[in-house]
Design a protein around this motif. Sequence first.
Motif, PDB file in Angstrom:
ATOM      1  N   PHE A   1    -105.511  -6.755 -19.135  1.00 20.04           N
ATOM      2  CA  PHE A   1    -106.196  -5.804 -20.011  1.00 20.04           C
ATOM      3  C   PHE A   1    -107.636  -6.240 -20.225  1.00 20.04           C
ATOM      4  CE2 PHE A   1    -107.101  -4.130 -24.374  1.00 20.04           C
ATOM      5  CZ  PHE A   1    -107.050  -2.780 -24.059  1.00 20.04           C
ATOM      6  N   CYS A   2    -107.852  -7.324 -20.959  1.00 14.39           N
ATOM      7  CA  CYS A   2    -109.215  -7.795 -21.241  1.00 14.39           C
ATOM      8  C   CYS A   2    -109.143  -9.212 -21.780  1.00 14.39           C
ATOM      9  CB  CYS A   2    -109.897  -6.873 -22.245  1.00 14.39           C
ATOM     10  SG  CYS A   2    -111.547  -7.415 -22.750  1.00 14.39           S
TER      11      CYS A   2
ATOM     12  N   ALA B   1    -103.160   0.714 -22.735  1.00 15.09           N
ATOM     13  CA  ALA B   1    -102.168   0.290 -21.747  1.00 15.09           C
ATOM     14  C   ALA B   1    -102.409  -1.190 -21.483  1.00 15.09           C
ATOM     15  CB  ALA B   1    -102.311   1.099 -20.464  1.00 15.09           C
ATOM     16  N   ILE B   2    -101.521  -2.050 -21.993  1.00  9.38           N
ATOM     17  CA  ILE B   2    -101.794  -3.483 -22.060  1.00  9.38           C
ATOM     18  C   ILE B   2    -100.896  -4.252 -21.103  1.00  9.38           C
ATOM     19  CG2 ILE B   2    -101.887  -5.497 -23.586  1.00  9.38           C
ATOM     20  CD1 ILE B   2    -102.092  -3.374 -25.914  1.00  9.38           C
ATOM     21  N   ASP B   3    -101.542  -4.917 -20.149  1.00 10.07           N
ATOM     22  CA  ASP B   3    -100.827  -5.746 -19.192  1.00 10.07           C
ATOM     23  C   ASP B   3    -101.533  -7.096 -19.119  1.00 10.07           C
ATOM     24  OD1 ASP B   3     -99.014  -6.498 -17.248  1.00 10.07           O
ATOM     25  OD2 ASP B   3     -99.997  -5.418 -15.613  1.00 10.07           O
ATOM     26  N   GLY B   4    -100.793  -8.150 -18.876  1.00 14.05           N
ATOM     27  CA  GLY B   4    -101.389  -9.453 -18.662  1.00 14.05           C
ATOM     28  C   GLY B   4    -102.147  -9.970 -19.864  1.00 14.05           C
ATOM     29  N   VAL B   5    -103.352 -10.465 -19.601  1.00 16.28           N
ATOM     30  CA  VAL B   5    -104.172 -11.078 -20.641  1.00 16.28           C
ATOM     31  C   VAL B   5    -104.777 -10.021 -21.555  1.00 16.28           C
ATOM     32  CG1 VAL B   5    -106.274 -12.409 -21.063  1.00 16.28           C
ATOM     33  CG2 VAL B   5    -104.686 -13.127 -19.275  1.00 16.28           C
ATOM     34  N   CYS B   6    -104.608 -10.228 -22.850  1.00 13.42           N
ATOM     35  CA  CYS B   6    -105.197  -9.364 -23.879  1.00 13.42           C
ATOM     36  C   CYS B   6    -105.673 -10.303 -24.975  1.00 13.42           C
ATOM     37  CB  CYS B   6    -104.151  -8.373 -24.380  1.00 13.42           C
ATOM     38  SG  CYS B   6    -104.689  -7.314 -25.748  1.00 13.42           S
ATOM     39  N   ALA B   7    -106.907 -10.776 -24.869  1.00 15.72           N
ATOM     40  CA  ALA B   7    -107.329 -11.911 -25.686  1.00 15.72           C
ATOM     41  C   ALA B   7    -108.682 -11.671 -26.344  1.00 15.72           C
ATOM     42  CB  ALA B   7    -107.409 -13.175 -24.825  1.00 15.72           C
ATOM     43  N   GLY B   8    -108.877 -12.315 -27.494  1.00 15.27           N
ATOM     44  CA  GLY B   8    -110.160 -12.249 -28.181  1.00 15.27           C
ATOM     45  C   GLY B   8    -110.547 -10.821 -28.492  1.00 15.27           C
ATOM     46  N   ALA B   9    -111.737 -10.439 -28.057  1.00 13.80           N
ATOM     47  CA  ALA B   9    -112.188  -9.067 -28.283  1.00 13.80           C
ATOM     48  C   ALA B   9    -111.302  -8.057 -27.574  1.00 13.80           C
ATOM     49  CB  ALA B   9    -113.639  -8.911 -27.826  1.00 13.80           C
ATOM     50  N   GLY B  10    -110.623  -8.479 -26.507  1.00 15.11           N
ATOM     51  CA  GLY B  10    -109.660  -7.587 -25.866  1.00 15.11           C
ATOM     52  C   GLY B  10    -108.499  -7.266 -26.786  1.00 15.11           C
TER      53      GLY B  10
ATOM     54  N   LEU C   1    -109.694  -4.678 -29.153  1.00 12.29           N
ATOM     55  CA  LEU C   1    -109.679  -3.330 -28.587  1.00 12.29           C
ATOM     56  C   LEU C   1    -108.274  -2.742 -28.654  1.00 12.29           C
ATOM     57  CD1 LEU C   1    -111.914  -3.677 -25.389  1.00 12.29           C
ATOM     58  CD2 LEU C   1    -112.546  -2.693 -27.599  1.00 12.29           C
ATOM     59  N   ALA C   2    -107.271  -3.558 -28.338  1.00 16.89           N
ATOM     60  CA  ALA C   2    -105.889  -3.088 -28.423  1.00 16.89           C
ATOM     61  C   ALA C   2    -105.528  -2.764 -29.865  1.00 16.89           C
ATOM     62  CB  ALA C   2    -104.948  -4.150 -27.854  1.00 16.89           C
ATOM     63  N   MET C   3    -105.856  -3.665 -30.774  1.00 16.86           N
ATOM     64  CA  MET C   3    -105.564  -3.477 -32.196  1.00 16.86           C
ATOM     65  C   MET C   3    -106.202  -2.202 -32.733  1.00 16.86           C
ATOM     66  SD  MET C   3    -106.998  -5.874 -35.299  1.00 16.86           S
ATOM     67  CE  MET C   3    -108.647  -5.100 -35.156  1.00 16.86           C
TER      68      MET C   3
END
Length: 269
Positions: A66-67, A111-120, A123-125
Amino acid sequence: MSEFAPQPKHFEWRQEARVGVITLNRPERKNPLTFDSYAELRDLFRGLVGVDSVRAIVLCGAGGNFCSGGDVHEIIGPLTERDAAGLLEFTRMTGDLVKAMRHCPQPIVAAIDGVCAGAGAILAMSSDFRLGTPRAKTAFLFTRVGLAGCDMGACAILPRIIGQGRASELLYTGRSMSADEALAWGFFNRQVSPDDVLKESLQLAAEIASGPTFAHAMTKKMLHAEWNQAIDEAIDAEAEAQAICMQTEDFRRAYRAFAAKQKPQFHGN
């Protein structure tokens, strides 16, 4: 206003029928954000206000992630050289991205796959719906770089999604939230396979886009506004909001369709 044809330089935009798709596309670095992509995302979400040809948004990343958050070399390094005014300019700009996401009328599906970290993870939140894969790992890792967990609204928004205690753990430790935790805690609306996460996100967004979009925009507005309202005040505000929705043609279309035992076809007005 109906025409909307952005040409971003730092991520991809496409439109499938009435669904806009934003793809963070630096897969070789797990789709990090830069100063420019922060600002360009902020401007895109601001530009969606009043656009009736786009009725829902899907936000995703390329290459199985993701990000990964702010780019270490393109953001974190330069920030160590900025003065106080320059740092505040940056943090306000990143906060403005979240404000733009929350105030754009179109519901956002991440749509969240793999790494979803920090500012990523932010964005999901900040999205309205989150579909994740079993291999998704979500981490608010600001404390890992010597910063507070209070970044881009995390201390206000995350506890409302997963609860104060769970949010506190993630924001203090910076540890990854597993996909199973994310689903059990309500961060993910559903968990789907990596092969299906984008497809199901697009299907959900298309379903939303086919609904009464004026009313959906009102729901999003009130969900945001009522965080700061007492219950009685919220009930009064919802009475006014619903009375406005009852003046729309979609409300009348729904009644006529019900009377004719048909499925309503909403036009968003």
